[in-house]
Scaffold this motif. Structure first.
Motif, short mmCIF file in Angstrom:
data_model
loop_
_atom_site.label_atom_id
_atom_site.label_comp_id
_atom_site.label_asym_id
_atom_site.label_seq_id
_atom_site.Cartn_x
_atom_site.Cartn_y
_atom_site.Cartn_z
N ASP A 101 0.93 -1.32 -0.09
CA ASP A 101 -0.10 0.06 -0.16
C ASP A 101 0.96 1.25 0.14
OD1 ASP A 101 -1.18 -0.31 3.51
OD2 ASP A 101 0.95 0.05 2.52
N GLY A 102 2.01 1.21 -0.78
CA GLY A 102 2.89 2.23 -0.93
C GLY A 102 2.32 3.59 -1.39
N ALA A 103 1.08 3.44 -2.17
CA ALA A 103 0.63 4.46 -2.76
C ALA A 103 -0.33 5.54 -1.67
CB ALA A 103 -0.57 4.32 -3.59
N GLY A 104 -0.19 5.06 -0.50
CA GLY A 104 -0.94 5.87 0.61
C GLY A 104 -2.40 5.82 0.45
N GLU A 105 -3.04 4.86 -0.32
CA GLU A 105 -4.20 5.24 -0.68
C GLU A 105 -5.21 3.98 -0.25
OE1 GLU A 105 -2.95 7.66 -4.60
OE2 GLU A 105 -3.95 5.69 -4.87
N GLY A 106 -4.76 3.05 0.84
CA GLY A 106 -5.42 2.02 1.36
C GLY A 106 -5.25 0.79 0.59
N LEU A 107 -5.82 0.51 -0.70
CA LEU A 107 -5.70 -0.66 -1.50
C LEU A 107 -4.63 -0.58 -2.56
CD1 LEU A 107 -9.59 -1.29 -1.52
CD2 LEU A 107 -8.03 -2.02 0.19
N ASN A 108 -4.03 0.51 -2.75
CA ASN A 108 -3.35 0.83 -4.00
C ASN A 108 -1.86 0.67 -3.63
OD1 ASN A 108 -5.73 1.12 -5.38
ND2 ASN A 108 -5.61 3.39 -4.80
#
Length: 755
Positions: A101-108
């Motif tokens: 979840d490195g995008a910091g968007e929960g599931l992304n």
């Protein structure tokens, strides 16, 4: 939450990916170039990860050496997981970086890395088995990576003093390191030790240099001294290898020493000790036992056996995790013919059922699972009877029989009866076995000639009403064909009369739609769907968006309620949450649930036990947003009260949240004291959007029976959130929370979450 990947676990993941990629299931690959965004979908027929059966799509791209790239994967349908690596010589992939979840968007997911140059593989993966749906994948070129410092030199017999600093080089995962080059000959055995009083050490060895370096072996605490490491390594080929000195947290700093020793050639192992079929021996692995190329101790035994013999090899120990291997005599440096790690009676024991392929001599190894395993063991080689042959079940799929002398022998060494039957794809079957004479085990498998293939499903003691000696499970037939049900005794112990039956269950009624917010009055009655334990339930379909928080409650004056939340269909149906009495009112249930992905979810309004019926009320309500977190600064104390209206965790406990800024290397101590409830502390990161992120560490009672304390070294500059939580639901009261710096000479007492 997927376990935090350490350096050592990334090496293990690379091995798993290599293994799975050699025999992929379905799917193909597509090209992707930097700057591009592609749309795809994970669906049946795609490639399957061997380690967890999750689906993935394979993309290939050419990376320019020493350029930094970012790969981002987004989906509203499932929780994404990225793997980036280079194709290996063995047909798999050598992992460069993974991300959940490195995008910091929960599931992304978002994975940044530096390319070694040449072809790359990107695995667009689901986080776990059963997840599928549409996604987008994009690749960005982030420009030239800064040059890495040339490695220092290290020679056997030398010890080097070094220091990890914030200005040191970082690898593709952002972990700082010092590098040292060493020239080794094929078969040369070395030992690398790393010690530090300033941080928890990790030492690695790999091939290549710079951003093209590939880790081969790593160690965290092999010296058994808490924070110090010892790595033993045997060079596979002549060449220059690079040793990397790192901190376990990835960003620890301070002084260390690094030592390198040539261990010399291993002493020749003693000749194998003869062992016969039917013989049991005792032995002990010690520091003087022979070791294999991975420094794992073992004892070798020479066994003569005839083609077609069916043997059971059991290896048991109390002090170490065992593995039993079988090789052809004289070929123990190659792949084993058979092995087993943990099928034995105890958690550390091994049991291998093996059919001798041809008459001859074989080497049996009684080994530890990992380096350093030592202790006494028992090894036995037992002649087993012939495997049972399957008999056809009567038309009503019911049989009364007995396990007794003359029956075939199952893989657990006891008597076993096999019953063959035909079944159609999609059939929902309940299989039961009951006995007053022995503890039953019931398995279903595909038919393999007159015997059974690999088990598909099974159970030991879930049958209701008959006590712990009966077995029952519900199974959905995957495809039309012939199957085998196997009845045996648990652990191969005992025999006697039993009854076995296979019943066809009606398909579950279609799910009823339910909105959020929504409520329904229902009745559990005969004819409703039945769960695996024969209890009745009504199923409801609710649409939730990723991250949506709901409170699900069920009440009844007629029976004890039980709530479940599930997702998926058929064999992929997965239970995500359940509750019996979370409403705190005896027979009523309540669940706080956060949707991990957008999609339809099944809510089961269930009775706790079989035979219960009556009226109930089911509600699904939005869960109110938690209050905005407060603030706290390092070196301060706050007094608070946990009460109704405070933040609500998924387990229905209350918490107050406080945020603070900290710098990399800050050595913190967080204490929570209360005389009114059992305190529980959590420390989380905060992402770039200001949302609570990864759980870093938690504690219940390190500061006494009901008080909590966390010691933590901050890995990076940023914003953090501490949660002052109650350990049990429906508890609260006054507390005192203190955030302070830890004395410089005092090590951390808390372990990061996931260790």
């Amino acid at each position: 939450m997927r376990p935090i990947k350490t350096t050592a676990s990334l090496l293990a993941l690379g091995a798993a990916l290599t293994a799975c990629a050699t025999t992929p299931t379905g799917g193909g690959s597509a090209l992707i170039t930097p700057g591009a965004t592609v749309s795809g979908a994970l669906e049946a027929g795609d490639l399957v990860m061997a380690e967890d059966n999750s689906l993935y799509d394979l993309y290939r791209m050419n990376g320019v050496a020493n350029r930094r790239y970012a790969v981002t994967m987004r989906s509203d349908a499932f929780d994404t997981f990225l793997v980036v690596g280079t194709p290996s010589a063995g047909g798999g992939v050598d992992v460069l970086v993974t991300d959940d979840d490195g995008a910091g968007e929960g599931l992304n997911s978002r994975a940044e890395f530096v390319a070694p140059g040449g072809p790359l593989e990107i695995h667009a993966n689901a986080l776990s088995e059963g997840m599928s749906g549409a996604y987008t994948l994009s690749v960005e070129d982030l420009g030239e990576a800064p040059p890495l410092s040339p490695p220092g030199s290290l020679v056997p017999g030398a010890e080097t003093a070094g220091e990890l600093a914030e200005t040191d080089d970082a690898d593709a995962n952002g972990v700082r390191f010092d590098a040292y080059a060493v020239r080794l000959s094929a078969g040369q055995r070395i030992e690398v030790t790393m010690r530090s009083d300033a941080f928890d050490t990790v030492v690695q060895i790999g091939s290549g240099t710079g951003y093209g370096w590939r880790g081969l072996k790593a160690d965290d605490d092999g010296l058994g001294e808490g924070t110090n490491s010892r790595l033993r390594f045997t060079a596979p080929t002549d060449g220059v290898y690079e040793i990397r000195a790192q901190a376990f947290s990835g960003n620890g700093t301070g002084a260390y020493t690094l030592g390198l020793t040539d261990r010399g050639p291993p002493p020749p192992p003693p000749p194998p000790t003869p062992i016969s079929v039917g013989e049991a021996v005792q032995g002990e692995l010690t520091a003087d036992s022979p070791v294999n190329a991975d420094d794992i101790p073992y004892h070798a035994y020479l066994l003569s056996a005839e083609a077609g013999q069916r043997l059971m090899l059991t290896l048991g120990a109390e002090d170490f995790d065992t593995v039993v291997y079988v090789y052809r005599a004289g070929e123990a440096d190659g792949e084993p013919l058979a092995l087993d790690d943990d099928s034995g009676a105890g958690p550390l024991d091994s049991r291998l059922v093996w059919t001798v392929p041809q008459t001859g001599r074989y080497e049996v190894r009684a080994a530890a699972f990992s380096e350093g395993g030592q202790g006494a063991y028992d090894l036995a080689v037992t002649q087993m009877g012939p495997p049972p042959a399957a008999r056809p079940l009567p038309a009503d799929r019911r049989v009364s029989d007995a396990l007794q002398e003359g029956d075939g022998t199952g893989d657990n060494g006891g008597w076993s009866d096999l019953w063959s039957f035909e079944a159609n794809a999609g059939e929902r079957l309940r299989l039961t076995a009951s006995s007053d004479a022995f503890d039953t085990t019931l398995l279903v498998a595909g038919a393999d000639g007159e015997g059974m293939g690999e088990p598909i499903a099974g159970n030991d003691d879930e049958a209701g009403g008959g006590g712990s000696t009966n077995s029952r499970f519900t199974w959905i037939v995957p495809e039309t064909g012939r199957y085998v049900a196997a009845v045996s005794s648990f652990g191969g112990q005992g025999g006697g009369a039993y009854e076995m039956a296979i019943e066809s269950l009606p398909p579950a009624p279609p799910l009823r739609p339910l909105d959020v917010p929504g409520a329904v009055n229902g009745v559990l009655q005969e004819g409703d769907a039945t769960a695996d334990d024969d209890s009745l339930y009504d199923g409801y379909r609710v649409r939730l968006e990723a991250g949506e928080r709901v409170v699900i409650s069920m009440s009844s004056g007629d029976f004890d309620t039980f709530l479940m939340v599930l997702r998926g269909e058929g064999d992929a149906l997965e239970a995500l949450a359940s509750d019996d009495d979370g409403a705190g009112e005896g027979t009523d249930s309540r669940l706080n649930f956060t949707a991990p992905a957008s999609g339809d979810y099944e809510i089961r309004a269930n009775a706790l036990t079989a035979g219960e019926t009556g009226a109930y009320t089911l509600r699904v309500d939005p869960r109110p947003a938690d209050p905005e977190p407060g603030s706290i600064i390092i070196g301060s104390t706050v007094r608070g009260v946990l009460e109704e209206g405070d933040g609500l965790a998924d387990d229905a406990t209350h918490f107050d949240a406080y945020r603070f800024r900290a710098r990399a290397g800050d050595r913190l101590r967080i204490s929570m004291v209360s005389a009114e409830f059992d305190a529980f502390l959590l420390l989380l990161g905060v992402d770039a959007e200001g949302r609570p992120g990864e759980l870093l560490v938690s504690d219940d009672d390190s500061y006494g029976d009901t008080n909590a304390r966390i010691d933590y070294d901050i890995p990076a500059d940023g914003l953090y959130e501490v949660r002052a939580n109650a350990y049990a639901r429906d508890t609260g009261g006054a507390y005192v929370l203190t955030l302070e710096r830890r004395p410089e000479n005092e090590p951390a007492a808390s372990a990061p979450a996931g260790e």
